[in-house]
Structure formats: C-alpha cells, structure tokens
Design a protein around this motif. Structure first.
Motif, short mmCIF file in Angstrom:
data_model
loop_
_atom_site.label_atom_id
_atom_site.label_comp_id
_atom_site.label_asym_id
_atom_site.label_seq_id
_atom_site.Cartn_x
_atom_site.Cartn_y
_atom_site.Cartn_z
N SER A 62 -0.61 -15.62 -10.56
CA SER A 62 -1.51 -14.57 -11.04
C SER A 62 -2.42 -14.09 -9.92
O SER A 62 -2.78 -12.91 -9.86
N SER A 63 -2.81 -14.97 -9.00
CA SER A 63 -3.62 -14.56 -7.86
C SER A 63 -2.85 -13.61 -6.96
O SER A 63 -3.42 -12.67 -6.39
N ALA A 64 -1.54 -13.82 -6.82
CA ALA A 64 -0.72 -12.94 -5.98
C ALA A 64 -0.73 -11.51 -6.50
O ALA A 64 -0.60 -10.55 -5.71
N LEU A 65 -0.89 -11.34 -7.80
CA LEU A 65 -0.81 -10.01 -8.40
C LEU A 65 -2.02 -9.13 -8.06
O LEU A 65 -2.04 -7.95 -8.41
N TYR A 66 -3.02 -9.69 -7.39
CA TYR A 66 -4.12 -8.87 -6.89
C TYR A 66 -3.75 -8.13 -5.61
O TYR A 66 -4.46 -7.21 -5.20
N HIS A 67 -2.67 -8.53 -4.97
CA HIS A 67 -2.39 -8.06 -3.61
C HIS A 67 -1.09 -7.27 -3.60
O HIS A 67 -0.04 -7.77 -3.17
N THR A 68 -1.16 -6.04 -4.09
CA THR A 68 0.05 -5.25 -4.31
C THR A 68 0.21 -4.09 -3.33
O THR A 68 1.16 -3.33 -3.45
N SER A 69 -0.70 -3.94 -2.37
CA SER A 69 -0.55 -2.87 -1.40
C SER A 69 0.29 -3.36 -0.23
O SER A 69 0.63 -4.55 -0.14
N ASP A 70 0.64 -2.44 0.67
CA ASP A 70 1.48 -2.81 1.81
C ASP A 70 0.65 -2.98 3.07
O ASP A 70 1.20 -2.99 4.17
N ILE A 122 -1.97 -4.84 5.87
CA ILE A 122 -1.92 -6.15 6.51
C ILE A 122 -2.83 -7.15 5.81
O ILE A 122 -2.51 -8.35 5.76
N ALA A 123 -3.94 -6.68 5.23
CA ALA A 123 -4.85 -7.60 4.54
C ALA A 123 -4.14 -8.28 3.37
O ALA A 123 -4.22 -9.50 3.20
N ASP A 124 -3.43 -7.48 2.55
CA ASP A 124 -2.72 -8.07 1.41
C ASP A 124 -1.54 -8.93 1.87
O ASP A 124 -1.23 -9.95 1.26
N GLN A 125 -0.87 -8.52 2.95
CA GLN A 125 0.21 -9.36 3.47
C GLN A 125 -0.30 -10.73 3.88
O GLN A 125 0.32 -11.76 3.59
N LEU A 126 -1.45 -10.76 4.53
CA LEU A 126 -2.03 -12.04 4.96
C LEU A 126 -2.46 -12.87 3.76
O LEU A 126 -2.31 -14.10 3.74
N GLU A 127 -3.01 -12.20 2.74
CA GLU A 127 -3.40 -12.92 1.53
C GLU A 127 -2.18 -13.54 0.85
O GLU A 127 -2.23 -14.68 0.38
N LEU A 128 -1.08 -12.79 0.79
CA LEU A 128 0.13 -13.31 0.16
C LEU A 128 0.72 -14.46 0.97
O LEU A 128 1.23 -15.44 0.41
N ASP A 129 0.65 -14.36 2.30
CA ASP A 129 1.11 -15.47 3.12
C ASP A 129 0.26 -16.72 2.86
O ASP A 129 0.78 -17.84 2.79
#
Length: 302
Positions: free
Chosen positions: A128-136, A138-145
């Motif tokens: 569910s935390s991953a679903l906050y980071h849906t843009s492409d 770099i900030a969201d990519q790093l959060e997903l990593d």
C-alpha cells in the motif's frame, strides 16, 4: 480470470544492486491459472487467503494463507487457484545483483520456490505504501527502490520457513522433451504440430498425454508462452500492439487483444499503461487499500 490492482514502472534499472520492478494484489476466480511465463525479475508472492497450486518443471506446491512462493528470473512457472477456495495474493517484483546474497542469508537455496510467513499484514503495508509513488520521476523511483529493500527486510523478519516440500511432477520423457523444445527452440510460428514433428511423436497422442500430465493442453501452453513474450515486449519496447502480435505469432492484433483480455483481465494497451502507473480492476479504491493497511502511519511492522 483475476481481479487485480497493479503498479509498474518502465524504468529498467538493470545495473542497480536492487531495484523495484512492479507490484500488485489479486483476487482470483475459481480455477484461474497464470502462466507458464518467463520473467527477468525476482517475483515474491504472499498468499492472503484461499488455496492454490504452483507448478514448476519438477514439482507442485499446494499453498494457502500466509504461504508464499518465489519466481526466479528466467524460470518457467505456472500457478492455479483452487476451484473451491480460490486464492488472493499480493506480489512484489524486483531486480538486482544483491538479491541472491540477501536470500542466501535468509536461508533460501538457489532453487527455493515455497516458503511461509507468520502473517501477511506487514507485506500489505509495504504494497500500500508503494501506491503513493505512481509518477515516473526519479524521486518516486528511488522511493520504490527503497520499498523493494523494505519488502526484503520485512520478509527476513516474518519468515517462518523455506523449502517447503513439494510433490514431484510425474512427467513422462515425451512431455519433458516437448516442454524443453518449446522453451529452448521458441519462435513465433511454433505450433503443437511443429513440436510433435520436432520430437517425432504423433500429434494427437502428444496432445492427449500433455493434457493428462500437466492439466493444460499443448496448444494453450504454447499460447500462454506467446502471451508471456507479448507482456515482455509491451513492457520493454515501443512496438505497436499489431507489431507485437505479429512478433509473438498471433494471427492479428484482435487475436492478441482477445487472448490478453481473457487471461489478464485487461487489454494490451492497459497493460502497457500499467508498466508506468496503476491499473485497477480489483473493485476497491487505492485510497481504501491505503487506509485499510495504515500506509500513512509509516513502515513499522506490528
């Protein structure tokens, strides 16, 4: 059919030590089967409820709530929901050279498929935390990593056991040869007739034997491999749907779209969009999932 909420990214990140690939949650219908398929990621599944079976080339695993299964990169895996108690599960996929070392430290062997956890709620919170980071960006990519790392740390904390015993698949040499040919000599025009000629076995006999031993027809097995290749091309290239259909051996774009919708519950275009954002046909809202598992309370486990 399965009803899913799916988050993916087009970012390849092949050189990263650990990088997010995609994640999601599904409620399957009775008897729903996925695969066979190939993936270049490590895909962790946690069963939330219900039961089902995971089939590898050598074993079958019967799993239920709080069990998990791992699909290794480039392994052929098929899994199927029970007809009586179809399962719901979440999945979290990642890439990276560091993953085998982490798994080894947790007690996974190089061919571990099944494992169990003490509860699934912490994994739902990571999802569910991953679903906050849906843009492409770099900030969201790093959060997903970072969440991929957190998923592994959550697994290490809540892991009960690994290497649950599976049931040996009693496949005849003929069926094993057919599967080997399909995997190792794949080409867009491959057919059941071509496979039977390649291994010098009567087509009708091979088809009956294949269905008896694998519970899937030879034609459907080949068609699902076509879909697996199509998914890869949709996610990793800018080829049109029509070009992908031709590349994977479908007669037309419409044939690919029809098969894709029957098995994935979405069109090829929707799947491609999901590789860079969210596709939701689960029947619940993303905000509901976030709230239900308290994602905004942080990443602490129970």
């Amino acid at each position: 059919m399965e009803h899913s909420l799916f988050l993916g990214t087009k970012s390849k990140r092949d050189g990263a030590s650990l990088a997010f690939s995609y994640c999601g949650i599904s409620q399957t219908e009775a008897g729903h089967s996925y695969g066979p398929s190939l993936t270049d990621s490590w895909v962790f599944h946690i069963v939330l409820s219900g039961t089902g079976e995971v089939h590898t080339s050598s074993e079958t695993y019967r799993l239920g709530a709080d069990d998990g299964f791992l699909i290794h990169p480039n392994d052929i895996t098929r899994y199927q929901a029970s007809r009586d108690t179809p399962w719901a599960y979440l999945w979290f996929a990642m890439k990276g050279d560091a993953i085998p070392e982490y798994l080894d430290a947790m007690g996974f062997s190089h061919n571990t498929v099944a494992f169990s956890v003490d509860r699934s709620t912490p994994f739902l919170r990571v999802l569910s935390s991953a679903l906050y980071h849906t843009s492409d960006n770099i900030a969201d990519q790093l959060e997903l990593d970072a969440l991929a790392n957190h998923f592994l740390s959550t697994l290490s904390r809540h892991l009960n056991s690994v290497d649950q015993n599976g049931f040996p698949n009693q496949l005849s040499e003929i069926v094993k040869r057919a599967i080997s040919v399909i995997h190792n000599e794949w080409h867009p025009g491959i057919t059941a007739g071509w496979v039977s000629r390649r291994i010098n076995v009567d087509r009708s006999y091979l088809s009956r034997l294949f269905h008896k031993e694998t519970n899937i027809t030879l034609k459907n097995y080949i068609d699902r491999m076509r879909l697996s290749h199509a998914r890869d091309l949709l996610g990793m290239t800018d080829l049109s749907v029509a070009e992908i259909a031709a590349e994977c051996g479908f007669n037309s774009e419409e044939a690919l779209t029809r098969s894709f919708h029957e098995t994935q519950s979405m069109t090829p275009t929707e799947f491609r969009r999901s590789r860079n954002g969210v596709v939701n046909n689960l029947g619940i809202g993303i905000n509901f999932l976030r709230a239900a598992f308290n994602a905004d309370a942080g990443l602490e486990d129970d």
